[in-house]
Design a protein around this motif. Structure first.
Motif: not given
Length: 206
Positions: A53-60, A74-78, A80-90
């Motif tokens: 749904a995010a891909k269809r809506l252009g959410i990155k 890679e589950a997101i970067t593959n 989605i083109d050029n996503p902005e990602i915040l990695l939670k280190i837990e």
């Protein structure tokens, strides 16, 4: 936090002792400590639906919980083109991952998710070193959870919370995310603490 020992596993059912004080259900999280724990796949079926749904809506912009290896990213970067990602280190495994992965090559930043990180560290005295590792690895890292929580019960910030705020700021953190509880019941109070902090310490240091 309650702690139990896994006594048996039968299919998708886990039996623990002692039993949790409160019932566990959908939407609640648990932390399983074990060197031999392997989770197959990073995204759930529902996550995949949201991603489509995010891909269809252009959410990155995405925030990923419990990132511990390259396949999680890679589950997101593959898809989605050029996503902005915040990695939670837990977790310790997440700390190990960021120590050798050159994620700076992409538009990715870190979040020190202190609540689960504290729970998953066997030696609690490693907490400060872990927070320093995260902010050193990414000077734009966000600090989240267990932050200004005294405001949920009080009109005035506690000494412990104010000292924690100061320590994290001196460590290098300049971006903070409030917990759900503080956001729901004490957002205005937290905003006032933030403004007072900036007017007090940043003016003195300028």
């Amino acid at each position: 936090n309650d702690r139990s020992v896994i006594k048996a596993i039968n299919g998708n059912k886990i039996y623990v002792d002692p039993p949790p004080r409160f019932a566990l259900g959908a939407g609640q999280s648990i932390n399983i400590h074990g060197q031999n724990l392997v989770v197959k796949g990073y995204l759930t079926d529902e996550d995949q639906d949201y991603l489509e749904a995010a891909k269809r809506l252009g959410i990155k912009r995405f925030m990923l919980s419990f990132v511990e290896e390259i396949s999680d990213l890679e589950a997101i970067t593959n898809p989605i083109d050029n996503p902005e990602i915040l990695l939670k280190i837990e977790s310790p495994k997440g700390l190990e991952f960021i120590s050798h992965y050159p994620f700076k090559d992409i538009n990715t930043h870190l979040m020190a998710a202190r609540d689960d990180l504290w729970i998953n560290l066997a030696d609690k005295f490693h907490m400060l070193a872990s927070l320093e590792q995260i902010i050193t690895t990414d000077p734009q890292a966000v600090l989240a959870s267990r932050f200004l929580t005294s405001l949920e019960e009080s009109e005035e910030v506690s000494m412990q919370d104010l000292c924690d705020f100061r320590l994290m700021h001196l460590m290098g953190y300049h971006k903070f995310m409030l917990s759900d509880g503080v956001s729901r019941s004490a957002f205005i109070k937290a905003s006032k603490v933030w403004k007072n902090y900036l007017s007090t310490f940043c003016r003195e240091e300028s």
